[in-house]
Design a protein around this motif. Structure first.
Motif, PDB file in Angstrom:
ATOM      1  N   GLU A   1      31.613  55.938  61.983  1.00 15.07           N
ATOM      2  CA  GLU A   1      31.526  54.477  62.098  1.00 15.07           C
ATOM      3  C   GLU A   1      30.115  53.967  61.805  1.00 15.07           C
ATOM      4  OE1 GLU A   1      34.051  52.505  62.255  1.00 15.07           O
ATOM      5  OE2 GLU A   1      35.461  54.148  62.514  1.00 15.07           O
ATOM      6  N   ALA A   2      29.109  54.727  62.221  1.00 11.43           N
ATOM      7  CA  ALA A   2      27.725  54.341  61.908  1.00 11.43           C
ATOM      8  C   ALA A   2      27.506  54.340  60.394  1.00 11.43           C
ATOM      9  CB  ALA A   2      26.737  55.283  62.591  1.00 11.43           C
ATOM     10  N   LEU A   3      28.073  55.310  59.700  1.00 12.15           N
ATOM     11  CA  LEU A   3      27.961  55.363  58.241  1.00 12.15           C
ATOM     12  C   LEU A   3      28.649  54.170  57.584  1.00 12.15           C
ATOM     13  CD1 LEU A   3      28.403  59.157  57.463  1.00 12.15           C
ATOM     14  CD2 LEU A   3      26.334  57.782  57.253  1.00 12.15           C
ATOM     15  N   ASN A   4      29.772  53.746  58.146  1.00  8.95           N
ATOM     16  CA  ASN A   4      30.436  52.545  57.615  1.00  8.95           C
ATOM     17  C   ASN A   4      29.521  51.323  57.749  1.00  8.95           C
ATOM     18  OD1 ASN A   4      32.763  53.725  56.696  1.00  8.95           O
ATOM     19  ND2 ASN A   4      33.867  53.440  58.617  1.00  8.95           N
ATOM     20  N   GLY A   5      28.824  51.221  58.872  1.00  7.51           N
ATOM     21  CA  GLY A   5      27.870  50.124  59.046  1.00  7.51           C
ATOM     22  C   GLY A   5      26.726  50.196  58.045  1.00  7.51           C
ATOM     23  N   LEU A   6      26.234  51.399  57.773  1.00  9.44           N
ATOM     24  CA  LEU A   6      25.164  51.572  56.792  1.00  9.44           C
ATOM     25  C   LEU A   6      25.640  51.220  55.385  1.00  9.44           C
ATOM     26  CD1 LEU A   6      23.437  54.850  58.022  1.00  9.44           C
ATOM     27  CD2 LEU A   6      22.494  52.534  58.045  1.00  9.44           C
ATOM     28  N   LYS A   7      26.889  51.519  55.071  1.00 10.20           N
ATOM     29  CA  LYS A   7      27.433  51.154  53.759  1.00 10.20           C
ATOM     30  C   LYS A   7      27.415  49.639  53.582  1.00 10.20           C
ATOM     31  CE  LYS A   7      30.612  55.049  53.490  1.00 10.20           C
ATOM     32  NZ  LYS A   7      32.033  55.436  53.526  1.00 10.20           N
ATOM     33  N   SER A   8      27.806  48.920  54.629  1.00  5.28           N
ATOM     34  CA  SER A   8      27.811  47.456  54.564  1.00  5.28           C
ATOM     35  C   SER A   8      26.402  46.910  54.381  1.00  5.28           C
ATOM     36  CB  SER A   8      28.427  46.870  55.837  1.00  5.28           C
ATOM     37  OG  SER A   8      29.748  47.308  55.979  1.00  5.28           O
ATOM     38  N   ALA A   9      25.458  47.462  55.127  1.00  3.16           N
ATOM     39  CA  ALA A   9      24.070  47.021  54.994  1.00  3.16           C
ATOM     40  C   ALA A   9      23.538  47.326  53.599  1.00  3.16           C
ATOM     41  CB  ALA A   9      23.196  47.690  56.057  1.00  3.16           C
ATOM     42  N   SER A  10      23.887  48.487  53.052  1.00  4.42           N
ATOM     43  CA  SER A  10      23.455  48.845  51.703  1.00  4.42           C
ATOM     44  C   SER A  10      24.015  47.877  50.674  1.00  4.42           C
ATOM     45  CB  SER A  10      23.894  50.270  51.351  1.00  4.42           C
ATOM     46  OG  SER A  10      23.165  51.199  52.090  1.00  4.42           O
ATOM     47  N   ALA A  11      25.264  47.483  50.829  1.00  5.76           N
ATOM     48  CA  ALA A  11      25.857  46.516  49.905  1.00  5.76           C
ATOM     49  C   ALA A  11      25.084  45.197  49.943  1.00  5.76           C
ATOM     50  CB  ALA A  11      27.326  46.285  50.242  1.00  5.76           C
ATOM     51  N   GLY A  12      24.731  44.741  51.142  1.00  5.40           N
ATOM     52  CA  GLY A  12      23.944  43.519  51.271  1.00  5.40           C
ATOM     53  C   GLY A  12      22.574  43.643  50.622  1.00  5.40           C
ATOM     54  N   LEU A  13      21.937  44.793  50.787  1.00 11.54           N
ATOM     55  CA  LEU A  13      20.632  45.010  50.168  1.00 11.54           C
ATOM     56  C   LEU A  13      20.733  45.051  48.647  1.00 11.54           C
ATOM     57  CD1 LEU A  13      19.201  47.692  52.619  1.00 11.54           C
ATOM     58  CD2 LEU A  13      18.367  45.356  52.306  1.00 11.54           C
ATOM     59  N   ILE A  14      21.799  45.632  48.132  1.00  9.16           N
ATOM     60  CA  ILE A  14      21.980  45.682  46.679  1.00  9.16           C
ATOM     61  C   ILE A  14      22.220  44.279  46.117  1.00  9.16           C
ATOM     62  CG2 ILE A  14      23.540  46.488  44.847  1.00  9.16           C
ATOM     63  CD1 ILE A  14      23.810  49.106  46.532  1.00  9.16           C
ATOM     64  N   ILE A  15      22.988  43.469  46.825  1.00 13.95           N
ATOM     65  CA  ILE A  15      23.206  42.082  46.399  1.00 13.95           C
ATOM     66  C   ILE A  15      21.882  41.320  46.423  1.00 13.95           C
ATOM     67  CG2 ILE A  15      24.300  39.893  47.064  1.00 13.95           C
ATOM     68  CD1 ILE A  15      26.739  41.646  47.968  1.00 13.95           C
ATOM     69  N   SER A  16      21.081  41.535  47.458  1.00 12.07           N
ATOM     70  CA  SER A  16      19.768  40.891  47.535  1.00 12.07           C
ATOM     71  C   SER A  16      18.871  41.328  46.380  1.00 12.07           C
ATOM     72  CB  SER A  16      19.101  41.232  48.868  1.00 12.07           C
ATOM     73  OG  SER A  16      17.773  40.785  48.892  1.00 12.07           O
ATOM     74  N   ALA A  17      18.901  42.610  46.048  1.00 15.22           N
ATOM     75  CA  ALA A  17      18.103  43.121  44.931  1.00 15.22           C
ATOM     76  C   ALA A  17      18.562  42.502  43.612  1.00 15.22           C
ATOM     77  CB  ALA A  17      18.196  44.642  44.866  1.00 15.22           C
ATOM     78  N   SER A  18      19.872  42.375  43.440  1.00 15.16           N
ATOM     79  CA  SER A  18      20.398  41.763  42.223  1.00 15.16           C
ATOM     80  C   SER A  18      19.932  40.320  42.100  1.00 15.16           C
ATOM     81  CB  SER A  18      21.929  41.801  42.224  1.00 15.16           C
ATOM     82  OG  SER A  18      22.383  43.118  42.276  1.00 15.16           O
ATOM     83  N   ALA A  19      19.990  39.594  43.203  1.00  8.50           N
ATOM     84  CA  ALA A  19      19.532  38.204  43.194  1.00  8.50           C
ATOM     85  C   ALA A  19      18.043  38.123  42.869  1.00  8.50           C
ATOM     86  CB  ALA A  19      19.822  37.539  44.533  1.00  8.50           C
ATOM     87  N   THR A  20      17.253  39.034  43.433  1.00  5.76           N
ATOM     88  CA  THR A  20      15.810  39.049  43.164  1.00  5.76           C
ATOM     89  C   THR A  20      15.534  39.318  41.689  1.00  5.76           C
ATOM     90  OG1 THR A  20      15.317  39.804  45.406  1.00  5.76           O
ATOM     91  CG2 THR A  20      13.626  40.191  43.740  1.00  5.76           C
TER      92      THR A  20
END
Length: 184
Positions: free
Chosen positions: A110-129
């Motif tokens: 379950e912790a890994l699932n949370g990290l996957k979600s956070a990683s997706a958000g960071l990748i979207i932020s990087a794309s926007a940047t």
């Protein structure tokens, strides 16, 4: 020597927090390299990210090499790259041992699932940047009035060519790079 140690320390920190891969860490690298230490300008950072994406190897490692080279030449590239890589290697060894021990744990899963979600958000932020830096020359969205409409047109045209005619991405990069050299 002080600048080399600072490069080592900053890229050690970047490598230490490179969860989610290279694209997820772009906003953090940008903050450290452009905003905090002002080692490179927004435009140079965009160029470094572009080159890092086109060269073989992990994005964070390539970026650290190019930034180190810009700041202190070959010794800077070595120190920055070593700092970025050594922390990742250490974390990988620790995580391997951890997952070997707790590979059946529901909590770890379950912790890994949370990290996957956070990683997706960071990748979207990087794309926007990256998009903002490319089209506006800055990561501030309030600069939309000063958009680089030529870059937006080349981007849209590239997407169209990739989707409609399935042109080889390497050929497309060569063509758009040539176009950019002619236009800019």
């Amino acid at each position: 020597m002080g600048e080399l140690l600072k490069l080592l320390a900053v890229f050690f920190q970047i490598g230490l927090f490179s969860f989610g891969g290279g694209y997820a860490i772009i906003p953090f690298i940008h903050e450290m390299v452009v905003q905090t230490y002002a080692w490179v300008s927004q435009r140079v950072f965009t160029d470094i990210i572009t080159i890092s994406q086109m060269t073989p190897g992990p994005l964070a490692v390539n970026t650290s090499t190019f930034v180190g080279l810009q700041i202190a030449g070959i010794p800077g590239a070595i120190f920055a790259t070593f700092g970025c890589v050594v922390s990742g290697v250490g974390i990988s060894i620790l995580l391997y041992r951890f997952f070997q021990r707790f590979n059946q744990s529901r909590y770890v899963f379950e912790a890994l699932n949370g990290l996957k979600s956070a990683s997706a958000g960071l990748i979207i932020s990087a794309s926007a940047t990256i998009l903002l830096l490319t089209f506006l020359g800055t990561s501030a969205i309030r600069e939309a009035a000063y958009a680089d409409w030529i870059a937006i047109g080349v981007f849209a045209g590239s997407l169209l060519v990739l989707k409609k005619w399935k042109l080889n991405p390497i050929l497309l990069m060569v063509l758009t790079g040539t176009l950019g050299a002619i236009i800019y």
